[in-house]
Design a protein around this motif. Structure first.
Motif, PDB file in Angstrom:
ATOM      1  N   THR A  25     -36.892 -40.917  31.852  1.00  0.00           N
ATOM      2  CA  THR A  25     -37.915 -41.787  30.692  1.00  0.00           C
ATOM      3  C   THR A  25     -38.431 -43.033  31.534  1.00  0.00           C
ATOM      4  O   THR A  25     -39.589 -43.565  31.178  1.00  0.00           O
ATOM      5  N   THR A  26     -37.413 -43.911  32.252  1.00  0.00           N
ATOM      6  CA  THR A  26     -37.615 -45.032  32.799  1.00  0.00           C
ATOM      7  C   THR A  26     -37.123 -44.936  34.127  1.00  0.00           C
ATOM      8  O   THR A  26     -35.974 -44.520  34.317  1.00  0.00           O
ATOM      9  N   GLY A  27     -37.414 -45.218  35.381  1.00  0.00           N
ATOM     10  CA  GLY A  27     -36.745 -45.525  36.521  1.00  0.00           C
ATOM     11  C   GLY A  27     -36.453 -44.363  37.279  1.00  0.00           C
ATOM     12  O   GLY A  27     -37.023 -43.237  37.080  1.00  0.00           O
ATOM     13  N   ARG A  28     -35.706 -44.354  38.364  1.00  0.00           N
ATOM     14  CA  ARG A  28     -35.293 -43.402  38.936  1.00  0.00           C
ATOM     15  C   ARG A  28     -34.292 -42.589  38.474  1.00  0.00           C
ATOM     16  O   ARG A  28     -33.612 -42.828  37.424  1.00  0.00           O
ATOM     17  N   MET A  29     -34.289 -40.900  38.837  1.00  0.00           N
ATOM     18  CA  MET A  29     -33.618 -40.088  38.245  1.00  0.00           C
ATOM     19  C   MET A  29     -32.068 -40.457  38.665  1.00  0.00           C
ATOM     20  O   MET A  29     -31.753 -40.954  39.753  1.00  0.00           O
ATOM     21  N   LYS A  30     -30.991 -40.173  37.938  1.00  0.00           N
ATOM     22  CA  LYS A  30     -29.802 -40.291  38.148  1.00  0.00           C
ATOM     23  C   LYS A  30     -28.891 -39.085  37.793  1.00  0.00           C
ATOM     24  O   LYS A  30     -29.169 -38.323  37.040  1.00  0.00           O
ATOM     25  N   GLY A  31     -28.053 -38.707  38.787  1.00  0.00           N
ATOM     26  CA  GLY A  31     -27.261 -37.521  38.803  1.00  0.00           C
ATOM     27  C   GLY A  31     -25.861 -37.836  37.912  1.00  0.00           C
ATOM     28  O   GLY A  31     -25.155 -38.578  38.236  1.00  0.00           O
ATOM     29  N   VAL A  32     -25.773 -37.147  36.787  1.00  0.00           N
ATOM     30  CA  VAL A  32     -24.843 -37.199  36.319  1.00  0.00           C
ATOM     31  C   VAL A  32     -23.724 -36.351  36.529  1.00  0.00           C
ATOM     32  O   VAL A  32     -23.931 -34.834  36.447  1.00  0.00           O
ATOM     33  N   GLU A  33     -22.324 -36.784  36.851  1.00  0.00           N
ATOM     34  CA  GLU A  33     -21.290 -35.685  37.196  1.00  0.00           C
ATOM     35  C   GLU A  33     -20.599 -35.445  36.253  1.00  0.00           C
ATOM     36  O   GLU A  33     -19.839 -36.154  35.311  1.00  0.00           O
ATOM     37  N   LEU A  34     -20.373 -34.085  35.799  1.00  0.00           N
ATOM     38  CA  LEU A  34     -19.675 -33.620  34.782  1.00  0.00           C
ATOM     39  C   LEU A  34     -18.526 -32.545  35.314  1.00  0.00           C
ATOM     40  O   LEU A  34     -18.960 -31.743  36.059  1.00  0.00           O
ATOM     41  N   ILE A  35     -17.209 -32.978  35.242  1.00  0.00           N
ATOM     42  CA  ILE A  35     -16.222 -32.075  35.540  1.00  0.00           C
ATOM     43  C   ILE A  35     -15.799 -30.802  34.860  1.00  0.00           C
ATOM     44  O   ILE A  35     -16.175 -30.840  33.581  1.00  0.00           O
ATOM     45  N   HIS A  36     -15.080 -30.090  35.332  1.00  0.00           N
ATOM     46  CA  HIS A  36     -14.564 -28.717  34.609  1.00  0.00           C
ATOM     47  C   HIS A  36     -13.858 -29.238  33.275  1.00  0.00           C
ATOM     48  O   HIS A  36     -14.211 -28.347  32.365  1.00  0.00           O
ATOM     49  N   ASP A  37     -13.055 -30.166  33.069  1.00  0.00           N
ATOM     50  CA  ASP A  37     -12.347 -30.469  32.089  1.00  0.00           C
ATOM     51  C   ASP A  37     -13.159 -30.545  30.830  1.00  0.00           C
ATOM     52  O   ASP A  37     -12.957 -30.582  29.724  1.00  0.00           O
ATOM     53  N   GLY A  38     -14.154 -31.511  31.198  1.00  0.00           N
ATOM     54  CA  GLY A  38     -15.193 -32.140  30.306  1.00  0.00           C
ATOM     55  C   GLY A  38     -15.762 -30.853  29.470  1.00  0.00           C
ATOM     56  O   GLY A  38     -15.886 -30.784  28.509  1.00  0.00           O
ATOM     57  N   TRP A  39     -16.142 -29.758  30.176  1.00  0.00           N
ATOM     58  CA  TRP A  39     -16.821 -28.694  29.779  1.00  0.00           C
ATOM     59  C   TRP A  39     -15.747 -27.822  29.058  1.00  0.00           C
ATOM     60  O   TRP A  39     -16.160 -26.990  27.928  1.00  0.00           O
ATOM     61  N   ILE A  40     -14.564 -27.709  29.391  1.00  0.00           N
ATOM     62  CA  ILE A  40     -13.413 -26.996  28.607  1.00  0.00           C
ATOM     63  C   ILE A  40     -13.254 -27.814  27.317  1.00  0.00           C
ATOM     64  O   ILE A  40     -13.153 -27.029  26.289  1.00  0.00           O
ATOM     65  N   TYR A  41     -13.346 -29.196  27.227  1.00  0.00           N
ATOM     66  CA  TYR A  41     -13.290 -29.930  26.156  1.00  0.00           C
ATOM     67  C   TYR A  41     -14.180 -29.454  25.163  1.00  0.00           C
ATOM     68  O   TYR A  41     -14.077 -29.198  24.024  1.00  0.00           O
ATOM     69  N   GLU A  42     -15.593 -29.528  25.651  1.00  0.00           N
ATOM     70  CA  GLU A  42     -16.763 -29.188  24.702  1.00  0.00           C
ATOM     71  C   GLU A  42     -16.646 -27.671  24.020  1.00  0.00           C
ATOM     72  O   GLU A  42     -16.657 -27.614  23.030  1.00  0.00           O
ATOM     73  N   ALA A  43     -16.087 -26.759  24.989  1.00  0.00           N
ATOM     74  CA  ALA A  43     -15.774 -25.496  24.537  1.00  0.00           C
ATOM     75  C   ALA A  43     -14.616 -25.444  23.266  1.00  0.00           C
ATOM     76  O   ALA A  43     -14.851 -24.696  22.173  1.00  0.00           O
ATOM     77  N   GLU A  44     -13.737 -25.970  23.614  1.00  0.00           N
ATOM     78  CA  GLU A  44     -12.699 -26.082  22.676  1.00  0.00           C
ATOM     79  C   GLU A  44     -12.905 -26.797  21.359  1.00  0.00           C
ATOM     80  O   GLU A  44     -12.651 -26.229  20.253  1.00  0.00           O
ATOM     81  N   ALA A  45     -13.604 -27.896  21.538  1.00  0.00           N
ATOM     82  CA  ALA A  45     -13.986 -28.692  20.205  1.00  0.00           C
ATOM     83  C   ALA A  45     -15.019 -27.929  19.287  1.00  0.00           C
ATOM     84  O   ALA A  45     -14.736 -27.804  18.100  1.00  0.00           O
ATOM     85  N   ILE A  46     -15.860 -27.243  20.087  1.00  0.00           N
ATOM     86  CA  ILE A  46     -16.934 -26.516  19.186  1.00  0.00           C
ATOM     87  C   ILE A  46     -16.288 -25.297  18.454  1.00  0.00           C
ATOM     88  O   ILE A  46     -16.497 -24.978  17.515  1.00  0.00           O
ATOM     89  N   ASP A  47     -15.344 -24.637  19.316  1.00  0.00           N
ATOM     90  CA  ASP A  47     -14.548 -23.570  18.750  1.00  0.00           C
ATOM     91  C   ASP A  47     -13.744 -24.101  17.359  1.00  0.00           C
ATOM     92  O   ASP A  47     -13.533 -23.407  16.400  1.00  0.00           O
ATOM     93  N   THR A  48     -13.082 -25.307  17.745  1.00  0.00           N
ATOM     94  CA  THR A  48     -12.142 -25.899  16.482  1.00  0.00           C
ATOM     95  C   THR A  48     -13.013 -25.961  15.339  1.00  0.00           C
ATOM     96  O   THR A  48     -12.464 -26.148  14.318  1.00  0.00           O
TER      97      THR A  48
END
Length: 613
Positions: A200-223
């Motif tokens: 929305t402002t300035g240069r695009m930035k690449g956000v680095e997301l690791i496997h453990d972060g996605w596993i956490y999201e899946a576990e939390a939504i399940d919980t």
């Protein structure tokens, strides 16, 4: 359409990475339906075993093309089952996925591919391939382009997905153990996804997301118990966006069915056939539905409009009781049953008739709209998260929700409100950093691991309420602070014909606004009044439309302090859209770009204004 899984969560609890999550899901429920993909006017079921087989072939194919652990594959496509297959194949091969919106320009696509050093690109069709070919000189790291719908190129730079999978089956036959061996070699700390913020402002930035972060999201939504194996999702959100991506990993963990079709024009026809139990959407969708329902009722007039107003009055009374933890009884319950039969059932039927709730995210949802739908027995659960926090940070729940908030944090996520009101987040879902931008990473992530979101908010009994963006906060020349997003939301609700609003006034002596109208709604409104002008350009210049908007602005201003009221506005000659570059692909306003684009119109609003005001 009835579709069910069996023993949904069984076998996925030990997974540490997305490839392990997929392998264990396939082993646990191989025959259960994973996806419904469109086929003609109907839907074709795809089991978890069939999905696993497709992923295996594609993963073996990309390895045969030379993909090594840690390499990136770019995905330039709309939402479809092939996107899921390509993503999972990349991850099972030890690679990481870089997502690109199909609406991205050739220049932006080339920037993302080059910045991420992608070695392979999955492209949806010939249009996307031509986009890449026009910038081929800038794509030095790309070895192959794999097209979902299209033909291979004579020089071999472009191959089809079918060719890739055939190559993969041949490669797999030579070493059948290689696929699972490679998939299980992926570590929780490995990069899984590189998503570029829409800028929305300035240069695009690449956000680095690791496997453990996605596993956490899946576990939390399940919980949370928000979703169950018996649910049916209708997925149309862009998978290039973090909101769509988190639903992919949640499905792997929980095992519900997903009907997948990113074609927005098919949404209305598909919902009655699929009969989903939950749908994720962005607020603009709810705004459009709200506006059209309100306008249709008003245009019907007479007894129809009278019944409509009566029904929603009853619904609002029932809604207030339910929010207080009470159920309607006696005469009110009878009235509500009549209102449901006459009015609410028609709205519910549009969504397939089995919907348990919507989940709204990506941008703020108007409280008025949430309350309107709740009055009609349609629950919208608003959530909150950033690309930098893997999407799901907070969410309201079916039995614990508060309109005007984004809900409590997910289990395992910490929230803190800084002294200046900024929302800070800490937890496993927070990004590793910005790709190749250590200085910006240090700005966003402090030494204690807190992500500085840039959002302003406060906590209400554990529920987070977002009040605006720090960088968007206006300060008039009189020293008064105004939250533009609040005014913008409220004006869109007040005037159903409005599409987009940009509130302006930083360092100015009063607040003004740029307003665009919804082309479809404004034309229908004009036809109902037998106006001669029916083109968008003519209508927005007409005194009738200006007067309509002025009435709505006056109604809004009556609810605001004088310093925050909109003193002047201009109706833009065209709508603000993704295609025109005014909105991000997730339909957020590119505030600085739009202000710059219409600078002359804004300056004109302030010409000689001191003497007149």
């Amino acid at each position: 359409m009835e579709s069910r899984t069996s023993s949904g969560r069984a076998g996925t609890r030990a997974a540490r990475t997305i490839p392990e999550l997929l392998l264990e899901r396939v082993a646990a429920t191989p025959a259960a339906t994973a996806f419904l993909e469109p086929q003609g006017e109907g839907w074709s079921p795809v089991s978890w075993q069939q999905l696993g087989d497709r992923v295996r072939a594609a993963a073996s194919g990309v390895r045969a093309l030379g993909l090594r652990p840690g390499d990136r594959c770019a995905l330039l496509s709309g939402t479809r089952l092939e996107w899921i297959v390509a993503d999972l194949a990349t991850l099972c091969s030890g690679g990481a996925t870089t997502t690109i919106y199909p609406s991205s320009t050739a220049e932006d696509s080339a920037f993302i591919i080059d910045d991420s050093a992608a070695v392979l690109v999955f492209a949806e069709n010939g249009e996307q391939v031509r986009k890449l070919a026009s910038r081929r000189d800038a794509l030095g790291t790309v070895k192959r382009v794999i097209v979902f719908d299209g033909a291979p190129s004579a020089d071999g730079w472009v191959i089809t997905l079918d060719q890739l999978m055939q190559l993969g089956r041949e490669h797999d036959a030579r070493d059948p153990a290689a696929h699972e061996r490679t998939a299980r070699s992926v570590r929780p700390s490995d990069l899984a996804t590189l998503i570029y913020t829409s800028g929305t402002t300035g240069r695009m930035k690449g956000v680095e997301l690791i496997h453990d972060g996605w596993i956490y999201e899946a576990e939390a939504i399940d919980t949370l118990g928000l979703l169950t194996p018996e649910d049916v999702q209708y997925l149309w959100l862009p998978l290039a966006h973090i909101f769509g991506k988190v639903l992919e990993v949640a499905q792997l963990r929980i095992g519900f069915v997903t009907a997948i079709d990113g074609r927005v024009e098919r949404l209305v026809d598909n919902l009655p056939r699929v009969q989903p139990t939950f749908i994720a959407a962005v607020p603009r969708i709810f705004e459009k539905i709200y506006n059209r329902v309100i306008l249709a009722a008003k245009e019907a007039g007479g007894i129809t409009y009278a019944i409509f107003k009566w029904a929603f009055g009853v619904g609002a009374e029932v809604s207030r009781l339910r929010l207080a933890g009470r159920a309607p009884g006696g005469l009110l319950a009878l009235k509500h049953a009549v209102a449901s039969r006459l009015v609410f059932s028609k709205l519910q039927a549009r969504f397939g008739g089995r919907l348990r709730f919507f989940v709204s995210g990506s941008a703020p949802l108007s409280r008025t709209i949430a309350e309107f739908f709740h009055a009609a027995d349609v629950l919208i659960l608003e959530g909150y998260g950033l690309t930098e926090s893997s999407a799901a940070t907070c969410v309201n729940l079916p039995r614990r929700y508060r309109f005007g908030t984004v809900g409590p944090p997910l289990p395992g996520t910490e929230l803190k409100i800084a002294e200046d009101g900024e929302v800070l987040i800490r937890g496993r879902g927070v990004m590793r950093g910005y790709h190749g931008l250590p200085e910006l990473t240090t700005e966003a992530l402090d030494s204690e691991g807190w992500l500085h979101t840039g959002d302003l908010g406060h906590l209400e009994d554990g529920f987070l309420a977002i009040t605006g963006r720090k960088k968007d906060l206006l300060k008039t020349s009189q020293g008064k602070y105004v939250v533009p997003s609040d005014l913008e939301l409220r004006l869109k609700v007040t005037c159903p014909l409005v599409s987009q609003v940009l509130v302006h006034g930083n360092n100015r002596h009063f607040v003004s606004a740029l307003i665009s109208m919804d082309p479809e709604s404004i034309r229908a409104w004009a036809v109902s009044r037998e106006m001669k002008e029916t083109s968008y350009e003519d209508l927005v210049r007409s005194p009738e439309v200006f007067g309509l908007v002025q009435e709505c602005v006056t109604v809004l201003n009556a609810q605001l302090p004088s310093f925050a009221s909109i003193k002047r506005f201009v109706i833009l000659p065209q709508d603000l859209t993704v295609e025109s570059g005014d909105l991000t692909p997730s339909m957020k306003l590119k505030r600085q770009l739009v202000e710059q684009k219409y600078r002359a119109l804004l300056d004109e609003l302030y010409r000689d204004a001191v003497a007149q005001l």
